[in-house]
Write an enzyme that holds these catalytic residues in place. Sequence first.
Site, mmCIF file in Angstrom:
data_model
loop_
_atom_site.group_PDB
_atom_site.id
_atom_site.type_symbol
_atom_site.label_atom_id
_atom_site.label_comp_id
_atom_site.label_asym_id
_atom_site.label_seq_id
_atom_site.Cartn_x
_atom_site.Cartn_y
_atom_site.Cartn_z
ATOM 1 N N HIS A 101 0.850 -1.201 0.000
ATOM 2 C CA HIS A 101 0.000 0.000 0.000
ATOM 3 C C HIS A 101 0.875 1.236 0.000
ATOM 4 O O HIS A 101 1.865 1.304 0.726
ATOM 5 C CB HIS A 101 -0.951 0.021 1.201
ATOM 6 C CG HIS A 101 -0.277 -0.166 2.527
ATOM 7 N ND1 HIS A 101 0.120 -1.404 2.985
ATOM 8 C CD2 HIS A 101 0.077 0.723 3.483
ATOM 9 C CE1 HIS A 101 0.687 -1.264 4.172
ATOM 10 N NE2 HIS A 101 0.689 0.019 4.502
ATOM 11 N N HIS A 103 0.944 5.127 0.980
ATOM 12 C CA HIS A 103 0.263 6.177 1.740
ATOM 13 C C HIS A 103 0.363 7.466 0.927
ATOM 14 O O HIS A 103 1.471 7.936 0.643
ATOM 15 C CB HIS A 103 0.970 6.425 3.079
ATOM 16 C CG HIS A 103 0.880 5.306 4.063
ATOM 17 N ND1 HIS A 103 -0.041 5.279 5.084
ATOM 18 C CD2 HIS A 103 1.614 4.173 4.194
ATOM 19 C CE1 HIS A 103 0.134 4.183 5.806
ATOM 20 N NE2 HIS A 103 1.133 3.495 5.292
#
Length: 117
Positions: A101, A103
Amino acid sequence: MNDTCIFCRIVAGEIPATVVRETDTTLAFRDIAPKAPVHILVITKAHHPDVATLGHADPALAGDLLAAAADVAEREGLRGDGFRLMFNTGEYGGQEVDHVHAHLLGGRPLGPMLVTG
Ligand code: 5GP
Ligand code: ZN
């Protein structure tokens, strides 16, 4: 799909999330504990444990992830003032969820890149 992975379960619709953008291969949704006025997680729908693994296993998908992050930054109005895109990786990187992921952070000056000390 990894049944024990919280982000795979978000992709599957088993856990709710505030989705801001979806493509065939990526999903972007708001972080549950935002650290900035805009804090969005951009993930691949396919499970890869971290960015290093993804980069080697599927460079085209890594490109999709970056393009999705850039699109979300644009839509959230972050392009003018700037933003930070961050992949925490492994123990020293502070990674808590083992599904790659990015950010995407912005909406105020974010200060120094690292807290020192
Ligand atoms: P990491 O520390 O692995 O880089 O970041 C994991 C991020 O996922 C954290 O910022 C945390 O707030 C976020 N997070 C953890 N669980 C959930 C969840 O169920 N929903 C959402 N939207 N974010 C989550
Ligand atoms: Zn996963």
